[in-house]
Scaffold this motif. Structure first.
Motif: not given
Length: 120
Positions: A60-67, A71-73, A76-86
């Motif tokens: 998450x930390x890496x992604x927060x820096x890259x984008x 980290x909370x945003x 949240x998006x990772x939860x959606x992506x993980x929940x959908x199996x992506x």
């Protein structure tokens, strides 16, 4: 006025062709899953996350820096992506690392980018 150019006024049906294509159609459940996949990746942030994950496994930390996001945003998006199996995750000590669930997702993203760049 211009709509009449695109209308098919003929009544003829190529029954053999229609039956062949109909037999090759996927079932409605498959199209529902495909539609749900496109809905989940249709968000700018989620597609950026998936693109980043196509390059490397990241936390998450890496992604927060890259984008340049919180980290909370990202979480949240990772939860959606993980929940959908992506995306999938693995824990290593205190860290959780994310990656794309399979290479097909990477191929879809790459092909979509080729398509978008071709249209420019």
């Amino acid at each position: 006025m211009g709509d009449s150019i695109n209308k098919c006024d003929c009544q003829a049906i190529n029954e053999e062709l229609a039956e062949r294509v109909k037999s090759e159609m996927e079932d409605d459940g498959c199209f529902s899953l495909l539609s749900a996949f496109f809905k989940i990746i249709s968000d700018d942030t989620r597609i950026k996350i998936m693109y980043a994950l196509s390059k490397s496994e990241l936390c998450v930390n890496d992604l927060a820096v890259i984008l340049d996001m919180t980290k909370s945003a990202i979480s949240y998006q990772l939860r959606l992506l993980k929940g959908s199996g992506q995306v999938k995750s693995r824990k290593e000590g205190k860290f959780v690392y994310y990656s794309l669930d399979d290479e097909h997702v990477f191929e879809i993203i790459e092909n979509a980018l080729i398509h978008v760049k071709h249209q420019k």
